[in-house]
Design a protein around this motif. Sequence first.
Motif, PDB file in Angstrom:
ATOM      1  N   GLY A  20      -1.249  -2.595 -11.363  1.00 36.78           N
ATOM      2  CA  GLY A  20      -2.792  -2.310 -11.096  1.00 36.78           C
ATOM      3  C   GLY A  20      -3.120  -1.178 -10.246  1.00 36.78           C
ATOM      4  O   GLY A  20      -4.128  -0.713 -10.416  1.00 36.78           O
ATOM      5  N   ILE A  21      -2.227  -1.176  -9.135  1.00 34.09           N
ATOM      6  CA  ILE A  21      -2.991  -0.282  -8.112  1.00 34.09           C
ATOM      7  C   ILE A  21      -2.377   1.254  -8.847  1.00 34.09           C
ATOM      8  O   ILE A  21      -3.223   2.124  -8.613  1.00 34.09           O
ATOM      9  N   ILE A  22      -1.239   1.190  -9.565  1.00 33.58           N
ATOM     10  CA  ILE A  22      -0.869   2.557 -10.192  1.00 33.58           C
ATOM     11  C   ILE A  22      -1.833   2.867 -11.087  1.00 33.58           C
ATOM     12  O   ILE A  22      -2.298   4.202 -11.308  1.00 33.58           O
ATOM     13  N   VAL A  64      -5.328   1.215  12.092  1.00 32.38           N
ATOM     14  CA  VAL A  64      -4.247   1.428  11.089  1.00 32.38           C
ATOM     15  C   VAL A  64      -4.472   2.566  10.215  1.00 32.38           C
ATOM     16  O   VAL A  64      -3.692   3.376   9.799  1.00 32.38           O
ATOM     17  N   VAL A  65      -5.804   2.620   9.558  1.00 34.22           N
ATOM     18  CA  VAL A  65      -6.057   3.841   8.727  1.00 34.22           C
ATOM     19  C   VAL A  65      -6.085   4.969   9.654  1.00 34.22           C
ATOM     20  O   VAL A  65      -5.550   5.922   9.176  1.00 34.22           O
ATOM     21  N   VAL A  66      -6.630   4.948  10.766  1.00 36.05           N
ATOM     22  CA  VAL A  66      -6.581   6.247  11.693  1.00 36.05           C
ATOM     23  C   VAL A  66      -5.033   6.632  11.996  1.00 36.05           C
ATOM     24  O   VAL A  66      -4.884   7.865  11.810  1.00 36.05           O
ATOM     25  N   VAL A  67      -4.216   5.915  12.143  1.00 37.81           N
ATOM     26  CA  VAL A  67      -2.939   6.149  12.518  1.00 37.81           C
ATOM     27  C   VAL A  67      -2.174   6.753  11.251  1.00 37.81           C
ATOM     28  O   VAL A  67      -1.503   7.753  11.380  1.00 37.81           O
ATOM     29  N   VAL A  68      -2.467   5.924  10.129  1.00 35.98           N
ATOM     30  CA  VAL A  68      -1.782   6.667   8.915  1.00 35.98           C
ATOM     31  C   VAL A  68      -2.387   7.987   8.898  1.00 35.98           C
ATOM     32  O   VAL A  68      -1.676   8.811   8.341  1.00 35.98           O
ATOM     33  N   LEU A  69      -3.565   8.112   8.778  1.00 38.47           N
ATOM     34  CA  LEU A  69      -4.072   9.721   8.772  1.00 38.47           C
ATOM     35  C   LEU A  69      -3.461  10.678   9.467  1.00 38.47           C
ATOM     36  O   LEU A  69      -3.243  11.743   9.331  1.00 38.47           O
ATOM     37  N   LEU A  70      -3.362  10.256  11.117  1.00 39.75           N
ATOM     38  CA  LEU A  70      -2.865  11.332  11.935  1.00 39.75           C
ATOM     39  C   LEU A  70      -1.256  11.482  11.467  1.00 39.75           C
ATOM     40  O   LEU A  70      -0.874  12.383  11.818  1.00 39.75           O
ATOM     41  N   VAL A  71      -0.553  10.523  11.271  1.00 35.63           N
ATOM     42  CA  VAL A  71       0.787  10.650  10.822  1.00 35.63           C
ATOM     43  C   VAL A  71       0.906  11.622   9.543  1.00 35.63           C
ATOM     44  O   VAL A  71       1.751  12.349   9.346  1.00 35.63           O
ATOM     45  N   ALA A  80       1.082  -1.224   0.008  1.00 31.32           N
ATOM     46  CA  ALA A  80      -0.050   0.107  -0.032  1.00 31.32           C
ATOM     47  C   ALA A  80       0.960   1.347   0.123  1.00 31.32           C
ATOM     48  O   ALA A  80       0.474   2.172  -0.627  1.00 31.32           O
ATOM     49  N   PRO A  81       1.908   1.465   0.960  1.00 30.11           N
ATOM     50  CA  PRO A  81       2.740   2.596   0.804  1.00 30.11           C
ATOM     51  C   PRO A  81       3.467   2.754  -0.449  1.00 30.11           C
ATOM     52  O   PRO A  81       3.751   3.598  -0.912  1.00 30.11           O
ATOM     53  N   ILE A  82       3.981   1.543  -0.858  1.00 29.35           N
ATOM     54  CA  ILE A  82       4.888   1.564  -2.088  1.00 29.35           C
ATOM     55  C   ILE A  82       3.934   2.012  -3.118  1.00 29.35           C
ATOM     56  O   ILE A  82       4.309   2.556  -4.167  1.00 29.35           O
ATOM     57  N   ALA A 114      -2.524  10.392   1.326  1.00 27.84           N
ATOM     58  CA  ALA A 114      -3.118   9.741   2.440  1.00 27.84           C
ATOM     59  C   ALA A 114      -4.436   8.966   1.874  1.00 27.84           C
ATOM     60  O   ALA A 114      -4.959   7.792   2.456  1.00 27.84           O
ATOM     61  N   LEU A 115      -5.195   9.716   1.057  1.00 32.86           N
ATOM     62  CA  LEU A 115      -6.388   9.270   0.262  1.00 32.86           C
ATOM     63  C   LEU A 115      -6.124   7.700  -0.227  1.00 32.86           C
ATOM     64  O   LEU A 115      -6.669   6.723  -0.030  1.00 32.86           O
ATOM     65  N   VAL A 116      -4.685   7.700  -1.176  1.00 33.18           N
ATOM     66  CA  VAL A 116      -4.434   6.656  -1.978  1.00 33.18           C
ATOM     67  C   VAL A 116      -4.121   5.320  -0.916  1.00 33.18           C
ATOM     68  O   VAL A 116      -4.573   4.306  -1.155  1.00 33.18           O
ATOM     69  N   THR A 117      -3.522   5.633   0.105  1.00 31.46           N
ATOM     70  CA  THR A 117      -2.954   4.754   1.090  1.00 31.46           C
ATOM     71  C   THR A 117      -4.100   4.202   1.805  1.00 31.46           C
ATOM     72  O   THR A 117      -4.151   3.115   1.965  1.00 31.46           O
TER      73      THR A 117
END
Length: 288
Positions: A157-159, A264-271, A75-77, A213-216
């Motif tokens: 496919g993600i890209i 995990v999503v909340v942590v990613v958004l806050l970071v 996901a991050p990659i 953030a949106l894509v991740t």
Amino acid sequence: MPLTVATKRRLVTAALVGPASIWLFFFLVLPFIAIIVFSFGERAPEGGYQAAFTFAQFANLGSRAAAFVNTLILAPIGAAACLFVAYPVAYYLAVKTSPQRRLLLVSLVVVPFWTSLLVRTYAWMYLLGARGIPHLLELFGIENIRLINTPGAVLLGIIYGYLPLMIMPIYVSLEKLDHRLLEASADLGAKPLSTFLGITLPLSLPGVMTGVALVTILLLGEYLIPQLLGGGKVFFIGNALVDLFLQSRNWPFGSAIAVTLVAVVVVVLLVAMRIAWRVAGTRQVDLV
């Protein structure tokens, strides 16, 4: 007794916000509360949920470690790869094109969204399959190339699938850029690279962080692309949830994974918000 101005304003606000709040409460908050309750239960003998209070489901998260690892790596990659492709495109659209051409080119970016992601992913299945790109490579003497059912196919496919979602926030930030700042930088003798690093990039960071953030966040719950292009060999958390809820019917364990995913999503958004705020200084950064 006539209503005061403040009371009227509160009533108007309640009338505007109330319907949306009720909708979110019944269709977002209550289902999530149910998922939290399920996560502390047990699997019924015939499948589904059986009332209990146990942390066994959370203790068993390690059995799906592969899905978490694949998701938290790819996901991050995938988001970084989308950013690498999207920023030059957004920069060209916002800075280098005329307003007349800009509308056409932006429309072309959005056009893929008019077609179902399922159809577009099936097209990539054909292109990456034995009769697609590998067959063309065999004509040039390059044999035994496997593209489908690999992490690389999932990443591609993600890209392709999420690129427009990365381009548009960056484009909006760059389109608002005051071109007089770029002209002033050039007049003062700054080189193009210095202008980009000192003015363009910092001012576009809110859009960059919004896109990342949106894509991740969306990729953390992705199911379709890993299922079709990964062939079941590249397992995401979304695939694990489908398996647990629909096939194994282990609702408590699936709920525990879903709650963990939300955390995990909340942590990613806050970071992401914290990084954007620090880098962008005191400028307002909106990620949602």
